[in-house]
Design an enzyme around this catalytic site. Sequence first.
Site, PDB file in Angstrom:
ATOM      1  N   CYS A 116       0.817  -1.227   0.000  1.00 40.52           N
ATOM      2  CA  CYS A 116       0.000   0.000   0.000  1.00 40.52           C
ATOM      3  C   CYS A 116       0.846   1.270   0.000  1.00 40.52           C
ATOM      4  CB  CYS A 116      -0.953  -0.003   1.189  1.00 40.52           C
ATOM      5  SG  CYS A 116      -2.231  -1.240   1.030  1.00 40.52           S
ATOM      6  N   HIS A 256      -2.774   7.156   3.445  1.00 43.71           N
ATOM      7  CA  HIS A 256      -3.326   5.920   2.893  1.00 43.71           C
ATOM      8  C   HIS A 256      -4.631   5.587   3.625  1.00 43.71           C
ATOM      9  CE1 HIS A 256      -3.726   2.163   1.025  1.00 43.71           C
ATOM     10  NE2 HIS A 256      -3.631   1.478   2.150  1.00 43.71           N
ATOM     11  N   ASN A 286     -10.069   0.630   0.634  1.00 40.29           N
ATOM     12  CA  ASN A 286      -8.627   0.648   0.412  1.00 40.29           C
ATOM     13  C   ASN A 286      -8.351   0.172  -1.013  1.00 40.29           C
ATOM     14  OD1 ASN A 286      -5.893   0.241   0.353  1.00 40.29           O
ATOM     15  ND2 ASN A 286      -5.802  -1.086   2.141  1.00 40.29           N
TER      16      ASN A 286
HETATM   17  O1  UT7 Z   1      -3.586  -1.638   3.616  1.00 35.76           O
HETATM   18  C1  UT7 Z   1      -2.968  -2.805   4.024  1.00 35.76           C
HETATM   19  C2  UT7 Z   1      -2.733  -2.720   5.461  1.00 35.76           C
HETATM   20  N1  UT7 Z   1      -3.869  -3.242   6.172  1.00 35.76           N
HETATM   21  C3  UT7 Z   1      -4.363  -2.581   7.233  1.00 35.76           C
HETATM   22  O2  UT7 Z   1      -3.925  -1.515   7.557  1.00 35.76           O
HETATM   23  C4  UT7 Z   1      -5.459  -3.275   8.028  1.00 35.76           C
HETATM   24  C5  UT7 Z   1      -5.191  -3.122   9.509  1.00 35.76           C
HETATM   25  N2  UT7 Z   1      -6.142  -3.853  10.323  1.00 35.76           N
HETATM   26  C6  UT7 Z   1      -7.434  -3.474  10.459  1.00 35.76           C
HETATM   27  O3  UT7 Z   1      -7.859  -2.509   9.850  1.00 35.76           O
HETATM   28  C7  UT7 Z   1      -8.308  -4.204  11.439  1.00 35.76           C
HETATM   29  O4  UT7 Z   1      -7.510  -5.054  12.229  1.00 35.76           O
HETATM   30  C8  UT7 Z   1      -9.422  -5.051  10.767  1.00 35.76           C
HETATM   31  C9  UT7 Z   1     -10.425  -4.146  10.112  1.00 35.76           C
HETATM   32  C10 UT7 Z   1      -8.832  -6.007   9.734  1.00 35.76           C
HETATM   33  C11 UT7 Z   1     -10.149  -5.885  11.802  1.00 35.76           C
HETATM   34  O5  UT7 Z   1     -10.647  -5.036  12.834  1.00 35.76           O
HETATM   35  P1  UT7 Z   1     -10.364  -5.333  14.360  1.00 35.76           P
HETATM   36  O6  UT7 Z   1     -11.031  -4.291  15.125  1.00 35.76           O
HETATM   37  O7  UT7 Z   1      -8.885  -5.488  14.537  1.00 35.76           O
HETATM   38  O8  UT7 Z   1     -11.117  -6.696  14.572  1.00 35.76           O
HETATM   39  P2  UT7 Z   1     -10.536  -8.081  15.089  1.00 35.76           P
HETATM   40  O9  UT7 Z   1      -9.765  -8.770  14.017  1.00 35.76           O
HETATM   41  O10 UT7 Z   1      -9.897  -7.911  16.416  1.00 35.76           O
HETATM   42  O11 UT7 Z   1     -11.889  -8.868  15.303  1.00 35.76           O
HETATM   43  C12 UT7 Z   1     -12.805  -8.509  16.344  1.00 35.76           C
HETATM   44  C13 UT7 Z   1     -14.045  -9.356  16.195  1.00 35.76           C
HETATM   45  C14 UT7 Z   1     -13.741 -10.846  16.030  1.00 35.76           C
HETATM   46  O12 UT7 Z   1     -14.765 -11.573  16.691  1.00 35.76           O
HETATM   47  P3  UT7 Z   1     -14.495 -12.227  18.155  1.00 35.76           P
HETATM   48  O13 UT7 Z   1     -13.345 -13.143  17.962  1.00 35.76           O
HETATM   49  O14 UT7 Z   1     -14.204 -11.073  19.046  1.00 35.76           O
HETATM   50  O15 UT7 Z   1     -15.805 -12.898  18.432  1.00 35.76           O
HETATM   51  C15 UT7 Z   1     -13.869 -11.049  14.543  1.00 35.76           C
HETATM   52  O16 UT7 Z   1     -14.217 -12.376  14.219  1.00 35.76           O
HETATM   53  O17 UT7 Z   1     -14.761  -8.967  15.031  1.00 35.76           O
HETATM   54  C16 UT7 Z   1     -15.006 -10.105  14.232  1.00 35.76           C
HETATM   55  N3  UT7 Z   1     -15.026  -9.686  12.834  1.00 35.76           N
HETATM   56  C17 UT7 Z   1     -16.133  -9.260  12.227  1.00 35.76           C
HETATM   57  N4  UT7 Z   1     -17.396  -9.130  12.659  1.00 35.76           N
HETATM   58  C18 UT7 Z   1     -18.321  -8.662  11.791  1.00 35.76           C
HETATM   59  C19 UT7 Z   1     -13.998  -9.620  11.954  1.00 35.76           C
HETATM   60  N5  UT7 Z   1     -14.427  -9.155  10.777  1.00 35.76           N
HETATM   61  C20 UT7 Z   1     -15.755  -8.927  10.917  1.00 35.76           C
HETATM   62  C21 UT7 Z   1     -16.754  -8.464  10.055  1.00 35.76           C
HETATM   63  N6  UT7 Z   1     -18.012  -8.334  10.545  1.00 35.76           N
HETATM   64  N7  UT7 Z   1     -16.505  -8.109   8.789  1.00 35.76           N
END
Ligand code: UT7
Length: 329
Positions: A116, A256, A286
């Site tokens: 990115c 970004h 993104n």
């Molecule tokens: O450009 C390339 C570089 N990439 C980035 O900069 C991405 C950086 N990371 C992020 O933006 C975030 O980590 C994400 C958007 C990918 C994920 O958000 P998060 O707040 O870190 O969520 P998490 O992975 O900690 O997940 C929290 C909960 C989980 O459920 P449990 O285990 O707490 O029950 C996930 O399974 O949210 C759940 N979850 C979702 N729920 C509903 C993950 N994705 C989704 C979804 N809808 N789409």
Amino acid sequence: MTKINAKITGIGAFVPEYVLTNHELAQMMDTTDEWIMTRIGIRERRILKGEGLGTSDMGAKAVENLLQKTNTKPEEVDLLICTTVTPDMQFPATANIISDKVGITNAFSFDINAGCSGFLFGMATAAKFVQSGQYKKVVLVGADKMSSIVDYTDRSVSPIFGDGAGAVLFEPTTEDLGVIDEMLHTDGMGRKHLHQKAGGSVKPASHETIDAREHFIYQEGQAVFKHAVKGMADVSVEMMQKHNLTTENLAWLIPHQANMRIIEATANRMGLEKEKVMINIERFGNTTDGTLPLLLWEWESKLKKGDNLIFATFGAGFTWGAMYMKWAY
Ligand code: UT7
């Protein structure tokens, strides 16, 4: 000898028509508009539909738009650089294909892959060619068909990405304008958190890799998130301090767009109010290499000659960095 600076003299872009909304995603997987808006800040993203269409088709449209807006003939271009993580094919370079599609016949061209941060690294590269005095018209195009590597059964990745392309023209100037400074970083250790498992030389495509869904983006979201916040904020603040940029004399932060929370954390660390931050994540998600030029394209009419701009990125690699630019028109 007079110093030659590299300035941007025009912007072109292309986004596909198809809009993939959170509501449509919620019909495909276990997610909600509310979760995606709260945790990422994206409401919809564009998707390139159509058999046989790839990154070069969007890139070519963006370059055509740029050439038309800047009254540049294709044959006047000296060099075309394409930044992408979703090349049309492993080889030849997508830049070569774009040049062919738009009739750029007197230039050499090559690709850059810096995740990115591709467009940022590309701007630094394009500027160096212009600053050398040898190249007068350098086209930089950032384009990605992210939908080609997104697993639409993976709810943690699929809401984030969209397709799009943007292009800028770099030309020389002896005025104190254009690219002033850049700080670019990589840390290959970060690859374990964000990569595509198969399809390269280590693990070529096979029935097994397809069955294991290894041709899609693999991302450990939380680890990437932590590194992204620190990487983008640290380097942006460092750039401000080095050039005595303040919340008053800085016109825009151009970050970004991977997650609204990463953008806000960066702006907060810089002490910058949201009015000075270019944000399009809600509508485009993104778009990886398309993101920075799409921001410039949408904000072009608000930019003024002499505006102090900071670009900041973080992406796969890991790659991150910032650029200080004085807008030239
Ligand atoms: O450009 C390339 C570089 N990439 C980035 O900069 C991405 C950086 N990371 C992020 O933006 C975030 O980590 C994400 C958007 C990918 C994920 O958000 P998060 O707040 O870190 O969520 P998490 O992975 O900690 O997940 C929290 C909960 C989980 O459920 P449990 O285990 O707490 O029950 C996930 O399974 O949210 C759940 N979850 C979702 N729920 C509903 C993950 N994705 C989704 C979804 N809808 N789409």
